[in-house]
Design an enzyme around this catalytic site. Structure first.
Site, PDB file in Angstrom:
ATOM      1  N   LYS A 297       6.579   1.581   4.336  1.00  0.00           N
ATOM      2  CA  LYS A 297       6.839   0.381   3.524  1.00  0.00           C
ATOM      3  C   LYS A 297       8.226   0.364   2.881  1.00  0.00           C
ATOM      4  O   LYS A 297       8.660  -0.662   2.365  1.00  0.00           O
ATOM      5  CB  LYS A 297       5.773   0.232   2.423  1.00  0.00           C
ATOM      6  CG  LYS A 297       4.345   0.166   2.940  1.00  0.00           C
ATOM      7  CD  LYS A 297       4.090  -1.068   3.782  1.00  0.00           C
ATOM      8  CE  LYS A 297       2.646  -1.173   4.240  1.00  0.00           C
ATOM      9  NZ  LYS A 297       2.423  -2.308   5.146  1.00  0.00           N
TER      10      LYS A 297
ATOM     11  N   ASP B 102      -0.499  -6.381  58.528  1.00  0.00           N
ATOM     12  CA  ASP B 102       0.746  -5.868  57.945  1.00  0.00           C
ATOM     13  C   ASP B 102       0.666  -4.335  57.977  1.00  0.00           C
ATOM     14  O   ASP B 102      -0.424  -3.766  58.121  1.00  0.00           O
ATOM     15  CB  ASP B 102       0.860  -6.397  56.508  1.00  0.00           C
ATOM     16  CG  ASP B 102       2.002  -5.744  55.737  1.00  0.00           C
ATOM     17  OD1 ASP B 102       3.128  -5.712  56.272  1.00  0.00           O
ATOM     18  OD2 ASP B 102       1.758  -5.246  54.625  1.00  0.00           O
TER      19      ASP B 102
ATOM     20  N   ARG C  17       0.872  -1.164   0.000  1.00  0.00           N
ATOM     21  CA  ARG C  17       0.000   0.000   0.000  1.00  0.00           C
ATOM     22  C   ARG C  17       0.915   1.221   0.000  1.00  0.00           C
ATOM     23  O   ARG C  17       2.015   1.162   0.543  1.00  0.00           O
ATOM     24  CB  ARG C  17      -0.840  -0.049   1.281  1.00  0.00           C
ATOM     25  CG  ARG C  17      -2.108   0.743   1.262  1.00  0.00           C
ATOM     26  CD  ARG C  17      -2.971   0.428   2.477  1.00  0.00           C
ATOM     27  NE  ARG C  17      -2.229   0.301   3.712  1.00  0.00           N
ATOM     28  CZ  ARG C  17      -1.710   1.328   4.381  1.00  0.00           C
ATOM     29  NH1 ARG C  17      -1.849   2.560   3.933  1.00  0.00           N
ATOM     30  NH2 ARG C  17      -1.057   1.130   5.507  1.00  0.00           N
TER      31      ARG C  17
END
Length: 724
Positions: free
Chosen positions: A277, A497, A272
């Site tokens: 690309k 804790d 495309r």
């Protein structure tokens, strides 16, 4: 009955306006093929933009009815939406960023507003169709805000997201002004998929550093659920391409093409129009090949197919002009009466002609500068029924991780690509067949249908894991049960804790001093039950912070014990040989020198490496290195390495909170036991609890505890209810 809703920016059809009428042209894309079996079955549906603007209300109504029969529902976009959301933010901000072309990025607040607006349009369209138990699968970068928008309206829905383009490193994503909103948008999903492990890794890193949500082994810990992030390399419909290449129609086209080009070697490139690309770079490579290897002139041609795309966008217009110029130059320089170096087509081709190109070409040159997956290379391999041909593939394409038998190249190394083409042209047929056969085996196994199946199976897996945790959630029903049980108790005990449970974390651990609310809460609780603060903190700090309180304290995970009804201040519960400390301290100090912000805390029985103040990516990296190093050293000293919240602690394994808690319960008949903690050191406490105890872990990590609770704030709310 629950259904699946596929959502993408574009529907798998194109809406065309011809002679005053609209007509639909089906898409031949890989995604449409793969999802065909899903959206066409049962009550399932595909929601998306039909690809054209329709302003007339009557025409819209007509299109909705026609698409309903095709199992689709349209989201209509205006011309402004298309310009600002699609051509604007999606393709001028996200696309260049995600493909590492930062020079093309545009930061336009109007485009961002359009992106939010259109994502909301999609959300509204989905909500009209969706039921609470549906699965909604959102696709690609145009809809990154959509999962969170849906989550807010459909909190129990199953939502998945898949990105088909690369995901960039943190360095790139942080350039986008709206990066947090984008990442939080995607994190509305239960499962987030990418093509490659690298993309997944980049995403996890960005989420950790920008949103602060912690991630481990592919899971992100959101506020009240876990999110799975994984890689799913997308395949193709292998048999469709193999079958088409064999067909008489395609073979006739091959024969016809071959007569026109003669017996020369053919290089094929199909893309495309896009700067990611590497099309101009490829033409330069071919030019260089013909310059360096004059003997190939007249014997090799390149078939170059460029499919038109976004040619109204300035950068794409310029790219098209550059390609035209380069092709013109190379053809005018080398062409002879019976040979043209580049056969250039700026158009799309029907499937049978594409198949002919794949089938007749000797080499496929697939060299994008950056690509999510790239299916062209897979289609070429599948079309090679005689198993001859060579694939030259860019390392920057996601497919390179699978197609290891291709000749892999760096598209930026022009000479390297020239050499790869020369190697391909001279490759023996036997080697070609071995390579193609190996790649074909892989592509057959992991085709597009397998990709869909694996992804959907994983969605089910994540939901099952979430359900496991949700079933342990401290909701109103559980709180009522705990309250009722506590009220009846004659001899209750609490093991609490400190850091991450009773109070939040601070960048400097000494700043996490108990506030007035907490002190008052502990005082109220200690009037109704035996309260034990059981912490990894040193005894002096704990003693100072809770001085005057009528409570028991266990410090340094069980080394020191302070009992409220004994005269002695602190008792050494476990005698410890600490001759190992010097060796370990030297190693930790080396990592402190390499990690700005890290520091060492020395306790009676352990050494702790803190990295809360370190830049997050660097902290995680150094912690992993140090963890491996200490694990190796721990074997020789019979030590245990524990990973806490932004800390790494090394100590003897026989000293832990569980052992200390067990000792404290010995000889007593407690009829109500509540233990709350937030990290791995508290797992020993949970393991030590009798079956009838209420054990609660803060956060939604996997745990030995019976329940999970969301946050410190909710822990305090629960304790207030018990103290009242």
């Amino acid at each position: 009955m629950a259904k699946t809703i596929i959502v993408s920016n574009r529907l798998p059809i194109s809406l065309r306006h011809r002679n005053g009428k609209f007509e639909f042209k089906p898409s031949a894309g890989g995604l449409a093929t793969g999802l065909d079996s899903i959206y066409k079955s049962g009550e399932n549906i595909w929601i998306g933009w039909p690809g054209n603007t329709v302003d007339d209300a009557e025409q819209r109504a007509e299109i909705i009815l026609e698409l309903y029969d095709l199992k689709m529902a349209p989201v209509f976009l205006t011309k402004t939406d298309v310009e600002q959301f699609y051509e604007g933010f999606s393709n001028e901000t996200l696309w260049p960023a995600f493909h590492y072309f930062t020079q093309y990025m545009i930061y336009n607040p109007e485009h961002w507003e359009a992106y939010v607006r259109v994502n909301q349009k999609f959300c509204d369209a989905i909500v009209k169709k969706a039921d609470p138990d549906d699965t909604i699968w959102v696709h690609d970068y145009q809809l990154m805000l959509l999962p969170q928008m849906l989550r807010e309206i459909l909190p129990d829905a199953t939502i998945a997201f898949f990105q088909h383009i690369p995901f960039p490193s943190y360095e790139i994503i942080r350039m986008i002004p709206w990066r947090r909103e984008i990442l939080e948008g995607v994190c509305g999903a239960d499962l987030i998929g990418f093509h490659t492990y690298d993309d997944m890794r980049h995403f996890l890193s960005a989420v950790g550093r920008i949103t602060g949500m912690s991630g481990e082994s592919g899971y992100i810990q959101a506020e009240n659920r876990i999110i799975n992030v994984d890689s799913f390399p997308m395949g193709i419909d292998y048999h469709k391409f193999a079958k088409q290449a064999k067909s008489r129609k395609t073979q006739n086209i091959v024969k016809d093409f071959r007569q026109k080009v003669g017996d020369q070697k053919l290089l094929l490139t199909i893309d495309r129009l896009d700067y990611s690309k590497g099309i101009p770079q490829r033409i330069h490579v071919f030019d260089q090949l013909l310059k360096q290897h004059k003997e190939l002139r007249g014997k090799v041609s390149m078939i170059m197919v460029v499919v038109p795309s976004r040619d109204k966008v300035q950068s794409y217009k310029e790219l098209k002009e550059e390609i035209d110029l380069l092709v013109g130059r190379i053809n005018s320089e080398y062409s002879t009466l019976d040979w043209v170096p580049v056969h250039y087509f700026y158009r799309s081709f029907p499937f049978e002609e594409l198949s002919a190109f794949y089938s007749m070409s000797d080499i496929a040159l697939v060299t994008p500068l950056r690509d999510g997956m790239n299916l062209v290379c897979k289609e070429f391999v599948a079309s090679k029924n005689d198993q001859t041909g060579v694939l030259i593939l860019s390392e920057m394409a996601g497919a390179s991780k699978e197609l290891q038998d291709a000749i892999l190249v760096n598209p930026n190394d022009r000479q390297g690509v020239v050499d790869a083409i020369y190697e391909a042209l001279s490759m023996k047929e036997e080697e070609q067949k071995e390579r193609i056969a190996s790649m074909q085996e892989s592509l057959k196994k992991y085709d597009v249908f397998q990709w869909v199946k694996v992804f959907m199976d994983r969605v089910g897996h994540v939901k099952a894991k979430q359900a496991e945790l949700t079933s342990k959630d401290v909701d109103a029903k559980v709180i009522n049960e705990i309250q009722a049980s506590f009220k009846k108790a004659k001899n209750p005990i609490f093991f609490l804790d400190y850091d991450g449970t009773l109070t939040g974390f601070k960048s400097n651990p000494q700043d996490a001093v108990p506030d007035a609310e907490l002190k008052s809460l502990v005082k109220d609780l200690s009037g109704k039950a035996q309260v034990v603060i059981i912490s990894g903190r040193d005894k002096d700090t704990l003693g100072k912070w809770f001085a005057g309180q009528n409570i028991d304290m266990i410090a340094e995970h069980g080394v020191w014990v302070h009992l409220k009804d004994q005269e002695e201040d602190w008792q050494l519960y476990a005698e410890v040989d600490d001759s190992w400390k010097e060796d370990i301290r030297n190693v930790m100090e080396y990592y402190v020198l390499r990690t700005p912000g890290a520091f060492i805390e020395e306790k009676h029985h352990s050494l702790v490496w803190h990295y809360r103040k370190v830049e997050s990516g660097l902290g995680d990296l150094r912690m992993r290195e140090l963890f491996s190093h200490l694990k190796y050293m721990a074997r020789g000293h019979n030590l245990q390495v524990l990973e806490g919240n932004m800390v790494l602690e090394i100590k003897r394994p026989d000293i832990n909170k569980g052992r200390a808690a067990t000792s404290m319960m010995k000889g007593h008949d407690f009829d109500f036991i509540l233990a709350i903690g937030d990290d791995w050191t508290d797992e020993d406490t949970f393991k030590a609890m009798p079956k009838n105890a209420y054990s609660i872990r803060v956060g939604y990590a996997y745990t030995q505890a019976n329940y999970n609770i969301k946050s410190v704030k909710q822990v305090r709310q629960l304790l207030h209810k018990l103290a009242d």
